[in-house]
Design a protein around this motif. Structure first.
Motif, PDB file in Angstrom:
ATOM      1  N   SER A 157       0.878  -1.185  -0.351  1.00 48.68           N
ATOM      2  CA  SER A 157      -0.217  -0.229  -0.067  1.00 48.68           C
ATOM      3  C   SER A 157       0.773   1.021  -0.100  1.00 48.68           C
ATOM      4  CB  SER A 157      -1.121  -0.061   1.527  1.00 48.68           C
ATOM      5  OG  SER A 157      -0.154   0.150   2.088  1.00 48.68           O
ATOM      6  N   SER A 158       2.462   1.269   0.058  1.00 49.85           N
ATOM      7  CA  SER A 158       2.911   2.210   0.262  1.00 49.85           C
ATOM      8  C   SER A 158       4.122   2.207  -0.589  1.00 49.85           C
ATOM      9  CB  SER A 158       3.805   2.510   1.916  1.00 49.85           C
ATOM     10  OG  SER A 158       1.890   2.196   3.029  1.00 49.85           O
ATOM     11  N   MET A 159       3.893   1.439  -1.804  1.00 56.04           N
ATOM     12  CA  MET A 159       4.957   1.740  -2.894  1.00 56.04           C
ATOM     13  C   MET A 159       5.711   3.091  -3.497  1.00 56.04           C
ATOM     14  SD  MET A 159       4.716  -2.389  -4.804  1.00 56.04           S
ATOM     15  CE  MET A 159       2.938  -1.877  -4.856  1.00 56.04           C
ATOM     16  N   PHE A 160       4.356   4.072  -3.295  1.00 54.36           N
ATOM     17  CA  PHE A 160       4.965   5.132  -4.065  1.00 54.36           C
ATOM     18  C   PHE A 160       4.868   5.920  -2.984  1.00 54.36           C
ATOM     19  CE2 PHE A 160       1.269   4.187  -7.942  1.00 54.36           C
ATOM     20  CZ  PHE A 160       2.463   2.936  -8.466  1.00 54.36           C
ATOM     21  N   GLY A 161       4.358   5.735  -1.966  1.00 49.93           N
ATOM     22  CA  GLY A 161       4.608   6.494  -0.610  1.00 49.93           C
ATOM     23  C   GLY A 161       3.214   6.689   0.310  1.00 49.93           C
ATOM     24  N   HIS A 162       3.291   7.813   0.737  1.00 47.39           N
ATOM     25  CA  HIS A 162       2.149   7.575   1.521  1.00 47.39           C
ATOM     26  C   HIS A 162       2.199   8.676   2.207  1.00 47.39           C
ATOM     27  CE1 HIS A 162      -1.366   6.299   3.601  1.00 47.39           C
ATOM     28  NE2 HIS A 162      -1.202   6.828   5.363  1.00 47.39           N
ATOM     29  N   THR A 163       1.066   9.593   2.068  1.00 47.29           N
ATOM     30  CA  THR A 163       0.578  11.054   3.066  1.00 47.29           C
ATOM     31  C   THR A 163      -0.489  10.898   3.809  1.00 47.29           C
ATOM     32  OG1 THR A 163      -0.511  12.336   1.137  1.00 47.29           O
ATOM     33  CG2 THR A 163       1.281  12.056   0.774  1.00 47.29           C
ATOM     34  N   PHE A 164      -0.318  11.801   4.594  1.00 46.02           N
ATOM     35  CA  PHE A 164      -1.615  11.858   5.542  1.00 46.02           C
ATOM     36  C   PHE A 164      -1.373  13.341   6.580  1.00 46.02           C
ATOM     37  CE2 PHE A 164       1.901   9.911   7.450  1.00 46.02           C
ATOM     38  CZ  PHE A 164       2.395  10.919   8.927  1.00 46.02           C
ATOM     39  N   ARG A 181      -2.832  13.796  17.277  1.00 45.27           N
ATOM     40  CA  ARG A 181      -3.519  13.225  15.948  1.00 45.27           C
ATOM     41  C   ARG A 181      -3.404  13.165  15.086  1.00 45.27           C
ATOM     42  NH1 ARG A 181      -3.863  11.421  20.313  1.00 45.27           N
ATOM     43  NH2 ARG A 181      -5.940  10.688  21.236  1.00 45.27           N
ATOM     44  N   THR A 182      -3.090  12.193  13.994  1.00 50.58           N
ATOM     45  CA  THR A 182      -3.710  12.047  12.694  1.00 50.58           C
ATOM     46  C   THR A 182      -5.272  12.092  12.288  1.00 50.58           C
ATOM     47  OG1 THR A 182      -2.831  10.122  11.850  1.00 50.58           O
ATOM     48  CG2 THR A 182      -0.862  11.385  12.591  1.00 50.58           C
ATOM     49  N   ILE A 183      -4.891  12.445  10.651  1.00 49.64           N
ATOM     50  CA  ILE A 183      -6.256  11.766   9.675  1.00 49.64           C
ATOM     51  C   ILE A 183      -4.949  11.220   8.705  1.00 49.64           C
ATOM     52  CG2 ILE A 183      -7.737  12.804   7.644  1.00 49.64           C
ATOM     53  CD1 ILE A 183      -7.825  15.165   9.938  1.00 49.64           C
ATOM     54  N   SER A 184      -6.144   9.832   8.326  1.00 41.47           N
ATOM     55  CA  SER A 184      -5.253   9.792   7.123  1.00 41.47           C
ATOM     56  C   SER A 184      -6.461   8.245   6.655  1.00 41.47           C
ATOM     57  CB  SER A 184      -4.502   8.090   7.675  1.00 41.47           C
ATOM     58  OG  SER A 184      -3.935   7.238   6.707  1.00 41.47           O
ATOM     59  N   TYR A 185      -6.295   8.717   5.299  1.00 47.84           N
ATOM     60  CA  TYR A 185      -6.766   7.290   4.329  1.00 47.84           C
ATOM     61  C   TYR A 185      -6.434   6.125   3.278  1.00 47.84           C
ATOM     62  CZ  TYR A 185      -9.891   5.861   0.477  1.00 47.84           C
ATOM     63  OH  TYR A 185     -10.799   5.382  -0.461  1.00 47.84           O
ATOM     64  N   ALA A 186      -6.787   4.932   4.121  1.00 51.19           N
ATOM     65  CA  ALA A 186      -5.720   3.666   3.164  1.00 51.19           C
ATOM     66  C   ALA A 186      -6.667   2.457   2.965  1.00 51.19           C
ATOM     67  CB  ALA A 186      -4.564   3.833   4.373  1.00 51.19           C
ATOM     68  N   ASN A 266      -6.601   7.591  -3.821  1.00 49.41           N
ATOM     69  CA  ASN A 266      -5.957   7.071  -3.022  1.00 49.41           C
ATOM     70  C   ASN A 266      -5.810   8.368  -1.617  1.00 49.41           C
ATOM     71  OD1 ASN A 266      -4.611   9.389  -3.880  1.00 49.41           O
ATOM     72  ND2 ASN A 266      -2.929   7.090  -4.785  1.00 49.41           N
ATOM     73  N   CYS A 267      -4.601   7.648  -0.902  1.00 45.69           N
ATOM     74  CA  CYS A 267      -4.795   8.799   0.463  1.00 45.69           C
ATOM     75  C   CYS A 267      -4.273   9.762  -0.065  1.00 45.69           C
ATOM     76  CB  CYS A 267      -2.777   8.025   1.189  1.00 45.69           C
ATOM     77  SG  CYS A 267      -1.505   7.983   0.054  1.00 45.69           S
ATOM     78  N   ALA A 268      -3.252  10.155  -1.304  1.00 52.33           N
ATOM     79  CA  ALA A 268      -3.280  11.454  -1.371  1.00 52.33           C
ATOM     80  C   ALA A 268      -4.116  12.686  -2.141  1.00 52.33           C
ATOM     81  CB  ALA A 268      -2.142  11.645  -2.176  1.00 52.33           C
ATOM     82  N   TYR A 269      -5.816  11.730  -2.788  1.00 53.89           N
ATOM     83  CA  TYR A 269      -6.412  12.647  -3.300  1.00 53.89           C
ATOM     84  C   TYR A 269      -7.322  12.682  -2.216  1.00 53.89           C
ATOM     85  CZ  TYR A 269     -10.414  12.687  -5.769  1.00 53.89           C
ATOM     86  OH  TYR A 269     -11.400  13.378  -7.227  1.00 53.89           O
ATOM     87  N   ARG A 270      -7.997  11.766  -1.175  1.00 55.05           N
ATOM     88  CA  ARG A 270      -8.986  11.537  -0.019  1.00 55.05           C
ATOM     89  C   ARG A 270      -8.778  12.906   0.581  1.00 55.05           C
ATOM     90  NH1 ARG A 270     -12.612  11.162  -2.008  1.00 55.05           N
ATOM     91  NH2 ARG A 270     -12.076   9.371  -2.997  1.00 55.05           N
TER      92      ARG A 270
END
Length: 630
Positions: A157-164, A181-186, A266-270
């Motif tokens: 799920s993180s081959m391109f990197g991940h943002t939150f 706290r963090t807000i994350s979509y995965a 994906n995570c970044a778009y959301r």
């Protein structure tokens, strides 16, 4: 008499309070034109996550959860959803998914938007939402920071990197953000899904995606300590009202299902959709390329939009240890190795400072190995205790040693979409080739901003037009190809590997080649040799096809390879011997060389050659062409 008056007054107050729920929200009455105007506004579309179809003019919500709507047609009819939302406000007894909640509390961002849109002609009051206000008070948000975790090939799920997003509390300094706290979509992927399965299901929306709110220290433990990924923190220049609106919309979508798509939703778009709601008019999602929201590319959009006020680099545990080892002298490295074996008798005298630095690095390395190799406590604890005890005997305070901020950030590397145009010759036949790769990075690309030895590409497609017979052929389609070349040394022993699949022209002899599906891979060792990486590996590949001898090929073999990457020049030379288990004596040998030179950050030239040998024949494929990055 006084007691009777008091009792009557108390009864009147209680009776009045029981009427408050029905009086707290004024009746909302809108004419058809106003309703149509509000329902077709960009702000309402953003709140409902409406997006236009790629091949149609219709708009539809990307939310895949009926709990997100009041109307049965709310996912495709924005006006019906607005009507249903207003009806729910007018009826305080409405329930959402069996959870009896005031609509103004269940969807506070929608309510606040409607309240502003109707003012001053219709004044909607503020409502009391105890659970929401308690949640906001716990967050105590002052700033929002976009955090980018570098790519990690061992996590599908993180081959391109991940943002939150990180919610930075008021009055909390940079060194005290662990409890933020963090807000994350995965994607809610299965634990046993490998890279290829995740790629397949992720591309076609096979996973539900969930927005969650978690403590920052959990993210740091996962990304920095366990997965050894550097973090980049981009503080967003949002006002206090925009921060609150972002959190109100987060409240609306947390635990709501949005199907996860690897390339776009994906995570970044959301996370971009949250910022679009918080700051109307910025439209970050509209600035993204169609069907492509790669995390590093989305960070570029945020930076280009000018809403980043500060950028911080947070190196991973692995980066810190490798930097510290690099800074040690050869004798100090020898000492670290001895310390890890609990041998504290040094062959040569060492200053207190050098010994202290060596002990600290040895302790950090021991902690890293404990997590990375999942060492049991009975093995790890005695070593850690001995190192701390020895370090405590040296009465010297050392300064923290961390790597400097890289000169080029991950979002400053080359663009991920690559287009190529080549001219070449296979055997005696000339061709013109067109290549297209939507993502992401390979060993032929400029290195800055990417991990050395990392190679990840999807949908790499090449078509050739042969001039001698005016024939157009699909040369290759690489559905996915992942290569991880991580060098080994005396302290780290990673395995290098490759996994891939797609379709390609299979050569055995002559100029006739058949398009066949394939899967291939290798496992081996990589070492740093000067500025280059040298790899030796065992390979395996399968090509099932009725057009090939024995219905296909099942090959094993060996590979040696040298690769060099820099900003301006890339060189890759490899030799592979394959042995086919399905066809006797169908051995093949491939020698490949590629030299790439960057003209600037968007353009490069490449010369490539492949020499192929079998027991029947030998051929040469040579090409020269251009790559553009967009």
């Amino acid at each position: 008499m006084f007691t009777q008056v008091t009792t009557l007054a108390r009864c009147f107050i209680i009776s009045f309070l029981t009427l408050i729920p029905s009086l707290s929200l004024a009746e909302i009455n809108l004419d058809e034109d106003t309703l149509t105007s509000l329902a077709s506004s960009k702000a309402w579309y953003n709140l409902l996550h409406y997006r236009q179809g790629i091949f149609t003019n219709t708009f539809r919500s990307q939310a895949d959860d009926p709990r997100f709507f009041y109307s049965p047609t709310g996912d495709r009819d924005a006006k019906d959803e607005l009507k249903a939302f207003i009806k729910a406000i007018n009826d305080t007894n409405i329930s959402v998914a069996s959870d009896s909640v005031s609509p103004a509390c269940r969807f506070p961002a929608r309510y606040q938007w409607l309240r502003k849109a109707l003012a001053p002609t219709q004044a909607l009051p503020n409502t009391s939402c105890p659970e929401l206000e308690d949640w906001l008070q716990q967050l105590n948000a002052e700033h929002i920071t976009l955090v980018f975790a570098a790519s990690y090939l061992n996590s599908p799920s993180s081959m391109f990197g991940h943002t939150f997003l990180r919610v930075d509390p008021a009055g909390m300094g940079a060194d005290n953000l662990l409890l933020a706290r963090t807000i994350s979509y995965a994607a809610n992927a299965e634990a046993h899904d490998n890279e290829l399965m995740f790629a397949y299901r992720g591309i076609f929306g096979g996973y539900p995606g969930i927005t969650t709110v978690e403590p920052y220290y959990q993210k740091l433990k996962l990304y920095s300590d366990i997965e050894n990924r550097d973090l980049w923190e981009y503080r967003l220049d949002l006002s206090s009202e925009e921060v609150r609106t972002l959190l109100l919309h987060t409240w609306e979508i947390k635990d709501i299902r949005f199907d996860y798509y690897f390339f776009d939703e994906n995570c970044a778009y959301r996370l971009f959709t949250l910022i679009d709601v918080a700051r109307p008019g910025i439209e970050l999602t509209d600035a993204l390329p169609t069907l492509r929201a790669i995390p590093s590319d989305t960070v570029r959009v945020v930076v280009d939009k000018g809403i980043v006020s500060n950028i911080q680099y947070r190196p991973s545990t692995s980066s810190i240890i490798k930097y510290q080892l690099n800074e040690l002298s050869p004798s100090q490295k020898d000492a670290v190795e001895s310390y890890l074996e609990m041998d504290f008798d040094l062959p040569a005298p060492m200053s207190d400072e050098d010994q202290a630095n060596s002990l600290e690095t040895a302790y950090e390395l021991q902690q890293f190995r404990t997590i990375d190799e999942k060492l049991p406590r009975e093995i790890s604890a005695p070593v850690s205790f001995a190192l701390l005890k020895k370090r405590g005997e040296i009465k010297l305070q050392t300064t923290p040693r961390s790597p400097p901020t890289p000169g080029i950030r991950d979002d400053e590397g080359h663009d991920t979409l690559r287009f190529g145009l080549f001219g070449g010759q296979f055997g005696d036949n000339h061709y013109v080739a067109v290549e297209w790769r939507p993502a992401y990075h390979d060993l032929d690309d400029p290195l800055p901003g990417y991990r050395k030895g990392a190679h990840l590409q999807f949908f790499n497609t090449q078509a050739r037009w042969y001039t001698h017979n005016n024939e157009l052929q699909l040369e290759q389609f690489k559905f996915v190809e992942i290569i991880s070349l991580t060098p080994r040394d005396r302290f780290f022993s990673p395995l290098s590997w490759k996994a891939g699949g797609g379709a390609r022209r299979s050569w055995i002899s002559g100029e006739q080649r058949h398009l066949s599906p394939y899967v291939d891979g290798f496992a081996g060792l990589t070492y740093q040799v000067g500025p280059a990486l040298a790899t030796a590996a065992l390979t395996a590949s399968a090509e099932p096809s009725k057009l090939l001898p024995s219905g296909g090929m099942l090959e094993g073999g060996a590979l040696i390879q040298t690769s060099y990457q820099s900003k301006s020049v890339r060189l890759l030379v490899s030799a592979e011997q394959r042995f086919d288990s399905l066809n006797d004596n169908e051995d093949r040998r491939f020698v490949e060389a590629k030299l790439s030179f960057s003209i600037n950050e968007h353009h490069a030239l490449q010369l490539r050659m492949t020499d192929m040998h079998s027991k029947y024949d030998s051929e040469m494929d040579i090409g020269l062409g251009w790559y553009g990055y967009f």
